[in-house]
Design an enzyme around this catalytic site. Structure first.
Site, short mmCIF file in Angstrom:
data_model
loop_
_atom_site.label_atom_id
_atom_site.label_comp_id
_atom_site.label_asym_id
_atom_site.label_seq_id
_atom_site.Cartn_x
_atom_site.Cartn_y
_atom_site.Cartn_z
CG ASN A 85 48.46 39.84 38.93
OD1 ASN A 85 47.79 39.07 38.25
ND2 ASN A 85 47.92 40.81 39.65
CD GLN A 92 55.24 40.80 40.31
OE1 GLN A 92 55.63 40.07 39.38
NE2 GLN A 92 55.76 40.76 41.51
CB SER A 93 51.49 47.04 39.97
OG SER A 93 50.73 46.69 41.10
CG HIS A 98 51.71 40.56 46.05
ND1 HIS A 98 52.77 41.10 45.35
CD2 HIS A 98 50.59 40.93 45.37
CE1 HIS A 98 52.30 41.75 44.30
NE2 HIS A 98 50.97 41.67 44.27
P1 5GP Z 1 49.91 43.36 41.85
O1 5GP Z 1 49.33 44.31 40.85
O2 5GP Z 1 51.41 43.55 41.96
O3 5GP Z 1 49.54 41.93 41.65
O4 5GP Z 1 49.27 43.74 43.23
C1 5GP Z 1 49.71 44.80 44.02
C2 5GP Z 1 48.58 45.16 44.92
O5 5GP Z 1 49.11 45.96 45.96
C3 5GP Z 1 47.49 45.97 44.24
O6 5GP Z 1 46.25 45.27 44.35
C4 5GP Z 1 47.49 47.29 44.99
O7 5GP Z 1 46.19 47.79 45.17
C5 5GP Z 1 48.16 46.94 46.30
N1 5GP Z 1 48.90 48.02 46.92
C6 5GP Z 1 49.75 48.88 46.30
N2 5GP Z 1 50.30 49.72 47.20
C7 5GP Z 1 49.79 49.37 48.41
C8 5GP Z 1 49.98 49.89 49.73
O8 5GP Z 1 50.74 50.83 49.97
N3 5GP Z 1 49.29 49.28 50.74
C9 5GP Z 1 48.44 48.23 50.50
N4 5GP Z 1 47.81 47.73 51.57
N5 5GP Z 1 48.23 47.74 49.27
C10 5GP Z 1 48.89 48.30 48.23
#
Ligand code: 5GP
Ligand code: ZN
Length: 115
Positions: A85, A92-93, A98
């Site tokens: 993302n 993206q969060s 990643h």
């Molecule tokens: P994004 O939304 O940025 O593509 O993905 C971020 C991912 O990181 C999400 O799927 C979320 O569940 C995961 N995530 C957020 N905080 C943590 C954390 O503290 N530990 C782990 N293992 N995953 C996390």
């Protein structure tokens, strides 16, 4: 980056269920899995997103691409999805680049969609 959650995981300041680590990257299970197997592959270098890649990162990205199939095999995945993302509007969060590896049944129908 001091306030980045993935940098903190890389440094060992907060725990994660790691499945792989080398000098360039770490892989760990997503804390809120969207599929039966949901692993994040994260470069140790802090890069905000795909939009922030530099030419000098080319080798790192190649290494991650080569590591993903090996990791998927280790995880016992016959097939899988790989997702990145990019940007808030792209879902993206966590703003540390990643790669999601998603295998098996999806657990959340709306997982990883844009909000
Ligand atoms: P994004 O939304 O940025 O593509 O993905 C971020 C991912 O990181 C999400 O799927 C979320 O569940 C995961 N995530 C957020 N905080 C943590 C954390 O503290 N530990 C782990 N293992 N995953 C996390
Ligand atoms: Zn970071």
């Amino acid at each position: 980056m001091s306030d980045c959650i993935f940098c903190k995981i890389i440094k060992g300041d907060i725990p994660a269920n790691k499945v792989y680590e080398d000098q360039d990257m770490v892989a760990f299970h997503d804390a809120f899995p969207a599929a039966e197997t949901h692993v994040l592959v994260v470069p140790k270098k802090h890069i905000d997103s795909l939009n922030h890649l530099q030419e000098e990162d080319a080798e790192l990205i190649a290494k991650i691409s080569l590591a993903i199939p090996k990791l998927a095999e280790t995880l016992g995945l016959e097939g899988y999805k790989t997702l990145v993302n990019t940007g808030k509007a792209g879902g993206q969060s966590v703003f540390h680049l990643h790669y999601h590896i998603l295998g098996g049944k999806f657990l959340k129908k709306d997982a990883l969609q844009n909000t």
